[in-house]
Enzyme design. Structure first.
Site, PDB file in Angstrom:
ATOM      1  N   HIS A  46       0.736  -1.427   0.060  1.00  0.00           N
ATOM      2  CA  HIS A  46       0.308  -0.123   0.031  1.00  0.00           C
ATOM      3  C   HIS A  46       0.754   1.605   0.312  1.00  0.00           C
ATOM      4  O   HIS A  46       2.059   1.199  -0.176  1.00  0.00           O
ATOM      5  CB  HIS A  46      -1.134   0.027   1.712  1.00  0.00           C
ATOM      6  CG  HIS A  46      -1.926  -0.764   1.189  1.00  0.00           C
ATOM      7  ND1 HIS A  46      -3.002  -0.800   1.299  1.00  0.00           N
ATOM      8  CD2 HIS A  46      -2.342  -2.067   0.696  1.00  0.00           C
ATOM      9  CE1 HIS A  46      -3.798  -1.886   1.392  1.00  0.00           C
ATOM     10  NE2 HIS A  46      -3.143  -2.641   0.760  1.00  0.00           N
TER      11      HIS A  46
ATOM     12  N   GLU B 195       1.113   3.561   2.310  1.00  0.00           N
ATOM     13  CA  GLU B 195       1.851   4.009   2.984  1.00  0.00           C
ATOM     14  C   GLU B 195       3.200   3.232   2.816  1.00  0.00           C
ATOM     15  O   GLU B 195       3.905   4.235   3.986  1.00  0.00           O
ATOM     16  CB  GLU B 195       0.376   3.774   4.064  1.00  0.00           C
ATOM     17  CG  GLU B 195      -0.898   4.798   4.312  1.00  0.00           C
ATOM     18  CD  GLU B 195      -1.831   4.093   3.462  1.00  0.00           C
ATOM     19  OE1 GLU B 195      -1.340   3.570   2.373  1.00  0.00           O
ATOM     20  OE2 GLU B 195      -3.031   3.998   4.149  1.00  0.00           O
TER      21      GLU B 195
ATOM     22  N   CYS C 219      -5.668   1.804   6.283  1.00  0.00           N
ATOM     23  CA  CYS C 219      -6.410   0.704   6.521  1.00  0.00           C
ATOM     24  C   CYS C 219      -6.319   0.156   7.573  1.00  0.00           C
ATOM     25  O   CYS C 219      -5.125   0.894   8.082  1.00  0.00           O
ATOM     26  CB  CYS C 219      -6.651  -0.260   5.208  1.00  0.00           C
ATOM     27  SG  CYS C 219      -4.802  -0.568   5.144  1.00  0.00           S
TER      28      CYS C 219
END
Length: 353
Positions: free
Chosen positions: A59, A61, A89
């Site tokens: 992801h 991040e 998330c």
């Protein structure tokens, strides 16, 4: 720092994250971008790469946090701020907490997966031994618009690629062929060689499937006709030798066989119908001449195929003595999960009597 300066700074770094999100969208990834900022400089950048990298953890991040940790030489990112276009998330929220980030600033909420307040709020759990401040809504409209446009476009592409099934036909499910593709990998054959179309008038809405392997510029290509119990996998060992010789090989699954659609009625099948479909298919592929290889039992089709192709068939090869894959239940039965899928085989058997 005064509040106005903080807002301006947050806006500036979110713009960087949005630029990365656009890069993700261009690569076919869900458009999320992230940057990590330390002492006024960007030390980590990332956008979603899960599809490209075959990595469920890639992801935006996580990618940005990994780069920041390498840049700073420390897995603790104390005093740093993570800017991300969409609410993190649970995985990414926990990664931010593990990194001991000072702040997380995000744009649009994620109502189905968000772990900063939308579904759960990991940052507000007092029992956790790390605490990170969170600011939501920075350039949220732009982030939400990117997500919305991406999914509208993807749904449109999926509709354009949809291959509807006729009411009077059957199609074996994709999972029935997973073992076959695993086996085909031994011969250097993968799903990237797989093609299908159903837009030719001669197909009448049925889907035709084939494999195309070898260099496209190699002419004339081989066209392999499977037998009454076969479909493309039976050619695998033979194709290996053709590839080593730098030749192109086309392996169609006749309608009613393999991964092509299967009319429910045996009366649909005739040599002339199959031959016309193969002619139209070769025309669509811009194949003017071909070499024909045929497996045992394919004699049923040869007169009709010669009638429509004539001199376009430059050479023929009977594969009766060739190195074909012996019949094995895991591939012979895969396209025919029940008797209803075997109308083509019944028609072929009746014509051979």
């Amino acid at each position: 720092m005064e509040q106005g300066a903080i807002v301006e700074t947050d806006d500036k770094y979110m713009a960087e994250a949005l630029a990365l999100a656009r890069q993700a969208a261009g690569a076919g990834e869900v458009p999320v971008g992230a940057v990590v900022v330390c002492d006024g400089r960007i030390v980590g950048r990332g956008h979603n790469r899960s599809i490209t990298a075959h990595d469920p953890t890639a992801h935006a991040e996580v990618v940005a946090l990994r780069e920041a940790a390498q840049t700073l030489g420390n897995y603790r990112l104390e005093g740093c701020t993570l800017y991300v276009t969409v609410e993190p998330c649970a995985m990414c929220a926990q990664a931010a907490l593990h990194a001991r980030l000072a702040r997380v600033v995000y744009g649009a909420p994620e109502p189905r997966m968000g772990a900063a307040g939308s579904v759960v709020d990991l940052f507000a759990q007092p029992a956790l031994n790390a605490h990170t401040a969170v600011l939501a809504g920075v350039r949220a409209d732009e982030a939400a618009s990117l997500m919305r446009e991406f999914f509208v476009r993807r749904r449109a592409e999926q509709r354009a690629q949809a291959q509807p099934l006729r009411d009077d036909a059957l199609r074996a499910p994709a999972q029935a062929f997973e073992a076959i593709w695993a086996q085909a990998a031994r011969w250097g054959i993968s799903p990237q060689h797989s093609h299908a179309r159903q837009d030719l008038p001669e197909l009448e809405g049925l889907r035709l499937h084939w494999l195309d392997v070898g260099p496209a510029e190699s002419t004339p290509p081989w066209v392999c006709l499977h037998g009454p119990r076969g479909w493309w996998p039976q050619w695998l060992p033979w194709v290996t030798a053709r590839l080593q010789a730098g030749e192109r090989v086309l392996m169609p699954d006749l309608i009613g066989f393999g991964q092509s659609d299967k009319p429910k009625k045996a009366s649909w099948h005739s040599p002339e119908r199959h031959a016309e479909i193969l002619r139209a298919w070769l025309d669509a592929l811009d194949v003017s001449d071909c070499r024909l290889a045929w497996a045992p039992g394919a004699q049923w089709l040869l007169p009709a195929l010669y009638a429509v192709l004539g001199a376009r068939i430059r050479a023929t090869l009977s594969a009766a003595d060739a190195d074909l894959l012996p019949e094995q239940p895991d591939w012979v039965d895969a396209p025919f999960p029940d008797p209803g899928h075997r109308a083509g085989q019944r028609a072929w058997a009746a014509a051979a009597r």
